[in-house]
Design a protein around this motif. Structure first.
Motif, PDB file in Angstrom:
ATOM      1  N   ALA A  44       4.227  11.933  37.291  1.00 40.56           N
ATOM      2  CA  ALA A  44       3.797  11.445  35.982  1.00 40.56           C
ATOM      3  C   ALA A  44       3.151  10.063  36.087  1.00 40.56           C
ATOM      4  O   ALA A  44       2.219   9.748  35.343  1.00 40.56           O
ATOM      5  N   THR A  45       3.643   9.252  37.013  1.00 36.99           N
ATOM      6  CA  THR A  45       3.061   7.922  37.208  1.00 36.99           C
ATOM      7  C   THR A  45       1.650   8.019  37.796  1.00 36.99           C
ATOM      8  O   THR A  45       0.781   7.206  37.476  1.00 36.99           O
ATOM      9  N   ALA A  46       1.427   9.010  38.616  1.00 36.06           N
ATOM     10  CA  ALA A  46       0.124   9.153  39.272  1.00 36.06           C
ATOM     11  C   ALA A  46      -0.911   9.880  38.412  1.00 36.06           C
ATOM     12  O   ALA A  46      -2.084   9.942  38.789  1.00 36.06           O
ATOM     13  N   LEU A  47      -0.524  10.417  37.271  1.00 36.32           N
ATOM     14  CA  LEU A  47      -1.456  11.216  36.469  1.00 36.32           C
ATOM     15  C   LEU A  47      -2.670  10.463  35.914  1.00 36.32           C
ATOM     16  O   LEU A  47      -3.739  11.071  35.770  1.00 36.32           O
ATOM     17  N   PRO A  48      -2.592   9.193  35.593  1.00 34.06           N
ATOM     18  CA  PRO A  48      -3.806   8.533  35.081  1.00 34.06           C
ATOM     19  C   PRO A  48      -4.983   8.537  36.066  1.00 34.06           C
ATOM     20  O   PRO A  48      -6.138   8.571  35.640  1.00 34.06           O
ATOM     21  N   ALA A  49      -4.708   8.524  37.352  1.00 31.06           N
ATOM     22  CA  ALA A  49      -5.801   8.532  38.337  1.00 31.06           C
ATOM     23  C   ALA A  49      -6.613   9.823  38.278  1.00 31.06           C
ATOM     24  O   ALA A  49      -7.852   9.773  38.178  1.00 31.06           O
ATOM     25  N   PRO A  50      -5.988  11.015  38.318  1.00 28.65           N
ATOM     26  CA  PRO A  50      -6.802  12.236  38.198  1.00 28.65           C
ATOM     27  C   PRO A  50      -7.473  12.357  36.833  1.00 28.65           C
ATOM     28  O   PRO A  50      -8.554  12.928  36.728  1.00 28.65           O
ATOM     29  N   ARG A  51      -6.818  11.817  35.818  1.00 28.94           N
ATOM     30  CA  ARG A  51      -7.428  11.898  34.492  1.00 28.94           C
ATOM     31  C   ARG A  51      -8.750  11.132  34.465  1.00 28.94           C
ATOM     32  O   ARG A  51      -9.741  11.593  33.924  1.00 28.94           O
ATOM     33  N   ALA A  56      -9.997  14.745  32.985  1.00 26.85           N
ATOM     34  CA  ALA A  56      -9.074  15.773  32.496  1.00 26.85           C
ATOM     35  C   ALA A  56      -8.541  15.401  31.119  1.00 26.85           C
ATOM     36  O   ALA A  56      -8.344  14.235  30.792  1.00 26.85           O
ATOM     37  N   SER A  57      -8.302  16.424  30.321  1.00 24.94           N
ATOM     38  CA  SER A  57      -7.718  16.201  28.996  1.00 24.94           C
ATOM     39  C   SER A  57      -6.200  16.132  29.115  1.00 24.94           C
ATOM     40  O   SER A  57      -5.622  16.413  30.169  1.00 24.94           O
ATOM     41  N   LEU A  58      -5.553  15.779  28.016  1.00 25.14           N
ATOM     42  CA  LEU A  58      -4.095  15.714  28.006  1.00 25.14           C
ATOM     43  C   LEU A  58      -3.491  17.090  28.267  1.00 25.14           C
ATOM     44  O   LEU A  58      -2.483  17.224  28.961  1.00 25.14           O
ATOM     45  N   SER A  59      -4.127  18.125  27.742  1.00 26.21           N
ATOM     46  CA  SER A  59      -3.661  19.487  27.972  1.00 26.21           C
ATOM     47  C   SER A  59      -3.728  19.852  29.457  1.00 26.21           C
ATOM     48  O   SER A  59      -2.822  20.494  29.993  1.00 26.21           O
ATOM     49  N   ASP A  60      -4.786  19.435  30.129  1.00 26.36           N
ATOM     50  CA  ASP A  60      -4.912  19.697  31.564  1.00 26.36           C
ATOM     51  C   ASP A  60      -3.811  18.985  32.347  1.00 26.36           C
ATOM     52  O   ASP A  60      -3.265  19.539  33.305  1.00 26.36           O
ATOM     53  N   LEU A  61      -3.493  17.771  31.932  1.00 25.62           N
ATOM     54  CA  LEU A  61      -2.431  17.035  32.614  1.00 25.62           C
ATOM     55  C   LEU A  61      -1.068  17.688  32.397  1.00 25.62           C
ATOM     56  O   LEU A  61      -0.230  17.712  33.299  1.00 25.62           O
ATOM     57  N   GLU A  62      -0.843  18.236  31.212  1.00 25.32           N
ATOM     58  CA  GLU A  62       0.411  18.953  30.956  1.00 25.32           C
ATOM     59  C   GLU A  62       0.529  20.172  31.866  1.00 25.32           C
ATOM     60  O   GLU A  62       1.594  20.444  32.409  1.00 25.32           O
ATOM     61  N   TRP A  63      -0.568  20.916  32.017  1.00 24.34           N
ATOM     62  CA  TRP A  63      -0.560  22.068  32.912  1.00 24.34           C
ATOM     63  C   TRP A  63      -0.278  21.631  34.348  1.00 24.34           C
ATOM     64  O   TRP A  63       0.446  22.292  35.093  1.00 24.34           O
ATOM     65  N   THR A  64      -0.850  20.508  34.729  1.00 25.85           N
ATOM     66  CA  THR A  64      -0.651  20.014  36.092  1.00 25.85           C
ATOM     67  C   THR A  64       0.813  19.710  36.361  1.00 25.85           C
ATOM     68  O   THR A  64       1.380  20.150  37.365  1.00 25.85           O
TER      69      THR A  64
END
Length: 80
Positions: A44-51, A56-64
């Motif tokens: 979860a901490t690393a998610l802003p980098a791929p976004r 990526a949208s918030l929905s894509d991050l949830e799927w990830t």
């Protein structure tokens, strides 16, 4: 290296060995839960980098993160 765990002597009734097993079971279950939680926090901490990189949208991050949790949980299943 000394071993601090002392197994009950052979011939000990199972009822007397049960508390030791319960303690180990709870300790290992707690350790597994801690590792899963820690791993999710790292992802979860690393998610802003791929976004930012992939747009990526918030929905894509949830799927990830859900897919990652599912794979991680299935990987721990054989050891449970």
């Amino acid at each position: 290296m000394t071993d601090t765990f002392k197994a009950p002597p052979l011939g000990t009734p199972p009822a007397e060995r049960a508390p030791t097993r319960r303690v180990w079971t709870v300790a290992l279950a707690g350790l597994g839960a801690l590792l899963c939680s820690l791993d999710v926090v790292v992802v979860a901490t690393a998610l802003p980098a791929p976004r930012a990189d992939f747009g990526a949208s918030l929905s894509d991050l949830e799927w990830t993160i859900n897919a990652y949790n599912l794979v991680f949980a299935c990987r721990w299943r054989p050891w449970a």
